[in-house]
Enzyme design. Structure first.
Site, PDB file in Angstrom:
ATOM      1  N   GLY A   1      21.729  -4.170   5.602  1.00 23.20           N
ATOM      2  CA  GLY A   1      21.868  -3.546   4.929  1.00 23.20           C
ATOM      3  C   GLY A   1      21.446  -2.369   4.681  1.00 23.20           C
ATOM      4  O   GLY A   1      22.284  -1.645   5.519  1.00 23.20           O
TER       5      GLY A   1
ATOM      6  N   VAL B   1       2.427  -8.025 -10.755  1.00 25.43           N
ATOM      7  CA  VAL B   1       1.420  -9.902  -9.767  1.00 25.43           C
ATOM      8  C   VAL B   1       0.577  -9.680 -11.423  1.00 25.43           C
ATOM      9  O   VAL B   1       0.551 -10.429 -11.519  1.00 25.43           O
ATOM     10  CB  VAL B   1       0.682  -9.054  -9.142  1.00 25.43           C
TER      11      VAL B   1
ATOM     12  N   PHE C   1      17.623 -14.852   3.853  1.00 31.55           N
ATOM     13  CA  PHE C   1      17.005 -12.984   4.566  1.00 31.55           C
ATOM     14  C   PHE C   1      17.800 -13.275   5.519  1.00 31.55           C
ATOM     15  O   PHE C   1      17.416 -12.361   6.557  1.00 31.55           O
ATOM     16  CB  PHE C   1      15.856 -13.473   4.420  1.00 31.55           C
TER      17      PHE C   1
ATOM     18  N   LEU D   1       4.961 -13.905  -5.192  1.00 32.25           N
ATOM     19  CA  LEU D   1       5.732 -13.846  -6.054  1.00 32.25           C
ATOM     20  C   LEU D   1       7.350 -12.666  -5.450  1.00 32.25           C
ATOM     21  O   LEU D   1       6.201 -11.757  -5.013  1.00 32.25           O
ATOM     22  CB  LEU D   1       5.242 -13.219  -7.811  1.00 32.25           C
TER      23      LEU D   1
ATOM     24  N   ASN E   1       5.628 -11.984   5.081  1.00 32.29           N
ATOM     25  CA  ASN E   1       5.969 -10.360   5.075  1.00 32.29           C
ATOM     26  C   ASN E   1       6.543  -9.717   6.005  1.00 32.29           C
ATOM     27  O   ASN E   1       7.707  -9.470   6.011  1.00 32.29           O
ATOM     28  CB  ASN E   1       5.524  -9.599   4.012  1.00 32.29           C
TER      29      ASN E   1
ATOM     30  N   LYS F   1       4.764  -1.327   3.584  1.00 28.82           N
ATOM     31  CA  LYS F   1       3.369  -1.395   2.852  1.00 28.82           C
ATOM     32  C   LYS F   1       2.525  -2.531   3.753  1.00 28.82           C
ATOM     33  O   LYS F   1       1.763  -2.139   4.793  1.00 28.82           O
ATOM     34  CB  LYS F   1       2.953  -0.857   1.988  1.00 28.82           C
TER      35      LYS F   1
ATOM     36  N   THR G   1      -2.955  -8.083  -1.860  1.00 30.70           N
ATOM     37  CA  THR G   1      -2.239  -7.877  -0.370  1.00 30.70           C
ATOM     38  C   THR G   1      -3.403  -7.249   0.454  1.00 30.70           C
ATOM     39  O   THR G   1      -3.446  -6.276   0.081  1.00 30.70           O
ATOM     40  CB  THR G   1      -0.962  -8.342  -0.051  1.00 30.70           C
TER      41      THR G   1
ATOM     42  N   GLY H   1      13.029  -2.000   1.553  1.00 33.66           N
ATOM     43  CA  GLY H   1      11.966  -1.587   0.441  1.00 33.66           C
ATOM     44  C   GLY H   1      11.066  -2.240   0.025  1.00 33.66           C
ATOM     45  O   GLY H   1      10.393  -2.397   0.053  1.00 33.66           O
TER      46      GLY H   1
ATOM     47  N   CYS I   1       6.743  -3.884  -1.146  1.00 30.64           N
ATOM     48  CA  CYS I   1       5.499  -4.760   0.014  1.00 30.64           C
ATOM     49  C   CYS I   1       5.607  -4.940   1.055  1.00 30.64           C
ATOM     50  O   CYS I   1       5.337  -4.238   2.511  1.00 30.64           O
ATOM     51  CB  CYS I   1       5.248  -6.064  -0.955  1.00 30.64           C
TER      52      CYS I   1
HETATM   53  P1  NAD Z   1       0.886  -2.309  -9.551  1.00 34.78           P
HETATM   54  O1  NAD Z   1       0.741  -0.896  -8.893  1.00 34.78           O
HETATM   55  O2  NAD Z   1       2.124  -2.330  -9.943  1.00 34.78           O
HETATM   56  O3  NAD Z   1       0.146  -2.430 -10.694  1.00 34.78           O
HETATM   57  C1  NAD Z   1      -1.599  -2.140 -10.138  1.00 34.78           C
HETATM   58  C2  NAD Z   1      -2.064  -2.035 -11.951  1.00 34.78           C
HETATM   59  O4  NAD Z   1      -3.823  -2.107 -11.025  1.00 34.78           O
HETATM   60  C3  NAD Z   1      -1.646  -1.011 -12.500  1.00 34.78           C
HETATM   61  O5  NAD Z   1      -1.363  -1.511 -13.663  1.00 34.78           O
HETATM   62  C4  NAD Z   1      -3.400   0.105 -12.675  1.00 34.78           C
HETATM   63  O6  NAD Z   1      -2.517   0.983 -13.198  1.00 34.78           O
HETATM   64  C5  NAD Z   1      -4.436  -0.998 -12.112  1.00 34.78           C
HETATM   65  N1  NAD Z   1      -4.915   0.068 -11.931  1.00 34.78           N
HETATM   66  C6  NAD Z   1      -5.748   0.178 -10.635  1.00 34.78           C
HETATM   67  N2  NAD Z   1      -6.525   1.006 -10.978  1.00 34.78           N
HETATM   68  C7  NAD Z   1      -7.421  -0.162 -12.399  1.00 34.78           C
HETATM   69  C8  NAD Z   1      -8.421  -0.318 -11.859  1.00 34.78           C
HETATM   70  N3  NAD Z   1      -9.533   0.039 -11.126  1.00 34.78           N
HETATM   71  N4  NAD Z   1      -9.082  -0.908 -13.106  1.00 34.78           N
HETATM   72  C9  NAD Z   1      -8.128  -1.849 -13.773  1.00 34.78           C
HETATM   73  N5  NAD Z   1      -6.597  -1.750 -13.303  1.00 34.78           N
HETATM   74  C10 NAD Z   1      -6.461  -0.517 -12.430  1.00 34.78           C
HETATM   75  O7  NAD Z   1       1.162  -3.363  -8.196  1.00 34.78           O
HETATM   76  P2  NAD Z   1       1.527  -4.683  -8.159  1.00 34.78           P
HETATM   77  O8  NAD Z   1       2.813  -4.663  -7.193  1.00 34.78           O
HETATM   78  O9  NAD Z   1       1.216  -5.522  -8.949  1.00 34.78           O
HETATM   79  O10 NAD Z   1       1.173  -4.882  -6.395  1.00 34.78           O
HETATM   80  C11 NAD Z   1      -0.879  -5.700  -7.471  1.00 34.78           C
HETATM   81  C12 NAD Z   1      -1.143  -6.242  -5.643  1.00 34.78           C
HETATM   82  O11 NAD Z   1       0.161  -7.354  -5.451  1.00 34.78           O
HETATM   83  C13 NAD Z   1      -1.364  -5.107  -4.550  1.00 34.78           C
HETATM   84  O12 NAD Z   1      -2.314  -5.225  -3.571  1.00 34.78           O
HETATM   85  C14 NAD Z   1       0.151  -5.772  -3.846  1.00 34.78           C
HETATM   86  O13 NAD Z   1       0.476  -5.769  -2.599  1.00 34.78           O
HETATM   87  C15 NAD Z   1       0.390  -7.137  -4.089  1.00 34.78           C
HETATM   88  N6  NAD Z   1       1.539  -7.872  -4.293  1.00 34.78           N
HETATM   89  C16 NAD Z   1       2.328  -7.480  -5.133  1.00 34.78           C
HETATM   90  C17 NAD Z   1       3.619  -7.733  -5.341  1.00 34.78           C
HETATM   91  C18 NAD Z   1       4.893  -7.285  -5.999  1.00 34.78           C
HETATM   92  O14 NAD Z   1       6.013  -8.106  -5.962  1.00 34.78           O
HETATM   93  N7  NAD Z   1       5.006  -6.265  -7.127  1.00 34.78           N
HETATM   94  C19 NAD Z   1       3.544  -9.029  -4.664  1.00 34.78           C
HETATM   95  C20 NAD Z   1       3.477  -9.891  -4.459  1.00 34.78           C
HETATM   96  C21 NAD Z   1       1.962  -9.732  -3.829  1.00 34.78           C
END
Ligand code: NAD
Length: 443
Positions: free
Chosen positions: A254, A11, A250, A151, A209, A264, A121, A258, A261
């Site tokens: 399948g 994200v 949707f 996204l 979600n 969890k 989230t 997984g 998102c």
């Molecule tokens: P991710 O694990 O890919 O990225 C998180 C990043 O935060 C990592 O690079 C990690 O090193 C960094 N981090 C951890 N602790 C830190 C700190 N103290 N200081 C600075 N950086 C730190 O996670 P993601 O998939 O990008 O998801 C992030 C959030 O967005 C979550 O809450 C997720 O639920 C939400 N989200 C994810 C998606 C998705 O498709 N992945 C979509 C929408 C929302």
């Protein structure tokens, strides 16, 4: 505008890069030194279609920088996004330690007005908790805003640049004005920015979600029923999808949802509901159905081999939790592989992008193939676990030649049922049956 993004994962990196793309000066902060080093030297740490090109351009233009220093980041941005992990705790609740930890540190670094944005989230009430954490060390002006991200990995750049909607939870006029300006380039086609209170914004993300998870589990149950009633879930899907109230998207059954998102977020919402004394019954069923669906294909495989998988070799096409990503968090393919290995089978796998991530988790217990065809060599059957486009129309002659037996278990319904039979395969998929077997009804 001067923007900071804390957390440079799927994200954060997309957010930072896409905000730089419209001319903002973006500083991305991450605690992971190795990742920041990579990014600084122009290496993309994740696979996300279209991201690398934007990343290279904006880094070259000097609009996108990376640091491990939170104080540098806090000094830089007038708007600070938190795109930090919110993994599930043991009880299913969202673990807010990263978000609140960084919020408290930001409190210690603030010197003047900034807008702090929860993009992670997070459960209802988190904006209030973030503000309290900041207030532990900062008395001055600040706004905490909830701006959940919608996204989808695999099309994240497109989703960020042209979102269906942008949800912003704030009651501050000052923050509202800043964010309206920031997001203006992304809503030029009339897609709305929906302003609301913080709690409703936080809940909107979970509602979205959870609703999508309901759709998937509903169709998976429908597929189970189709298998038992001799109906074809593809026909049923088309039949209902053309109803505008239902919609076409949707509705694909399948091997269960997984990713990082849905599992969890569904659990976190159930936990939030439980906390306020309202058990969210639909979501309990959704979770149970999903768990069962993840091993449904393995049941079919076991049944085909009369329960004995010892010494069998399976070729698995697809490891990522969905196509066009290298993300393997909660990927159903991994669950299937674990079940097969436990039953004494061998696995050779191929995925266009996710193999190095899988190697990091499973190590060398499976064989990693160079191509989708190498993977089939000497295998007893092919299992399709992720519907990458390149798996949809393979050279079936090569598939037939490479496999020891012409057997395909398709967890994503990528092949045509009749065609597969004509090509000489024993083909099993989800919710589709070829022969109208006699119905085994109770009455
Ligand atoms: P991710 O694990 O890919 O990225 C998180 C990043 O935060 C990592 O690079 C990690 O090193 C960094 N981090 C951890 N602790 C830190 C700190 N103290 N200081 C600075 N950086 C730190 O996670 P993601 O998939 O990008 O998801 C992030 C959030 O967005 C979550 O809450 C997720 O639920 C939400 N989200 C994810 C998606 C998705 O498709 N992945 C979509 C929408 C929302």
């Amino acid at each position: 505008m001067r923007i900071t993004v804390v957390g440079t994962g799927y994200v954060g990196l997309v957010t930072g890069t896409c905000l730089a793309e419209t001319g903002n000066d973006v500083c991305c902060v991450d605690i992971d030194r190795a990742k920041v080093e990579k990014l600084r030297s122009g290496v993309m740490p994740i696979y996300e279609p279209g991201l690398e090109k934007l990343f290279e351009r904006n880094q070259k233009e000097g609009r996108l920088s990376f640091t491990t220093s939170l104080s540098e980041g806090v000094e830089h941005g007038e708007i600070i996004f938190l795109a930090l992990p919110t993994p599930p705790g043991e009880d299913g609740s969202a673990d807010l330690r990263y978000v609140l930890g960084v919020a408290e540190q930001i409190g210690g670094l603030l010197q003047d007005y900034k807008v702090i944005i929860d993009k992670s989230t997070v459960p209802v009430g988190t904006a209030e908790k973030v503000l309290r954490a900041i207030r532990l060390r900062y008395e001055g002006d600040v706004d905490v805003v909830s701006n959940p991200e919608f996204l989808r990995e695999g099309v994240a750049v497109e989703d960020f640049l042209k979102p269906d909607r942008i949800v912003i939870g704030t009651e501050s006029e000052r923050a509202r004005a800043l964010l309206t300006e920031l997001y203006a380039p992304y809503v030029r086609q009339g897609n709305p920015i929906l302003f609301m209170d913080e709690r409703s914004a936080e809940l909107t993300k979970y509602a979205a979600n959870a609703f999508l998870a309901v759709k998937i589990s509903f169709m998976n149950e429908m597929a189970q029923l189709c298998e038992r009633l001799g109906a074809d879930v593809d026909q049923v899907r088309r039949g209902i999808g053309s109803d505008e109230r239902i919609g076409k998207r949707f509705l694909f059954p399948g091997i269960g949802y997984g990713g990082s998102c849905f599992p969890k977020d569904v659990k976190a919402l159930m936990y939030s509901a439980e906390e306020v004394g309202y058990p969210f019954r639909i979501l309990e069923a959704v979770t149970q159905v999903n768990e069962a669906q993840k091993v449904h294909l393995v049941h079919k495989i076991r049944r085909y081999y009369a329960g004995d998988l010892q010494g069998k070799r399976f070729a698995v096409w697809g490891l990522a939790f969905k196509p066009n990503t290298d993300d393997i968090r909660e990927a159903p393919a991994l669950e299937i592989i674990r079940e097969l290995l436990e039953a004494g089978a061998e696995v050779a796998a191929y995925d266009p992008e996710a193999m190095s991530n899988v190697r990091g988790v499973l190590g060398e217990v499976i064989h990693y193939s160079e191509t989708q065809y190498d993977c089939l060599q000497g295998a007893d059957a092919l299992i399709v676990a992720t519907e990458w486009n390149e798996f949809r129309t393979p050279d079936f002659e090569r598939v037939l030649q490479a496999l020891r037996e012409p057997v395909v278990f398709d967890g994503r319904n990528v092949f045509d049922l009749d065609q597969m039979q004509k090509r000489g395969f024993h083909y099993e998929s989800i919710g589709r049956t070829l022969v109208n077997q006699p119905l085994n009804l109770a009455k």
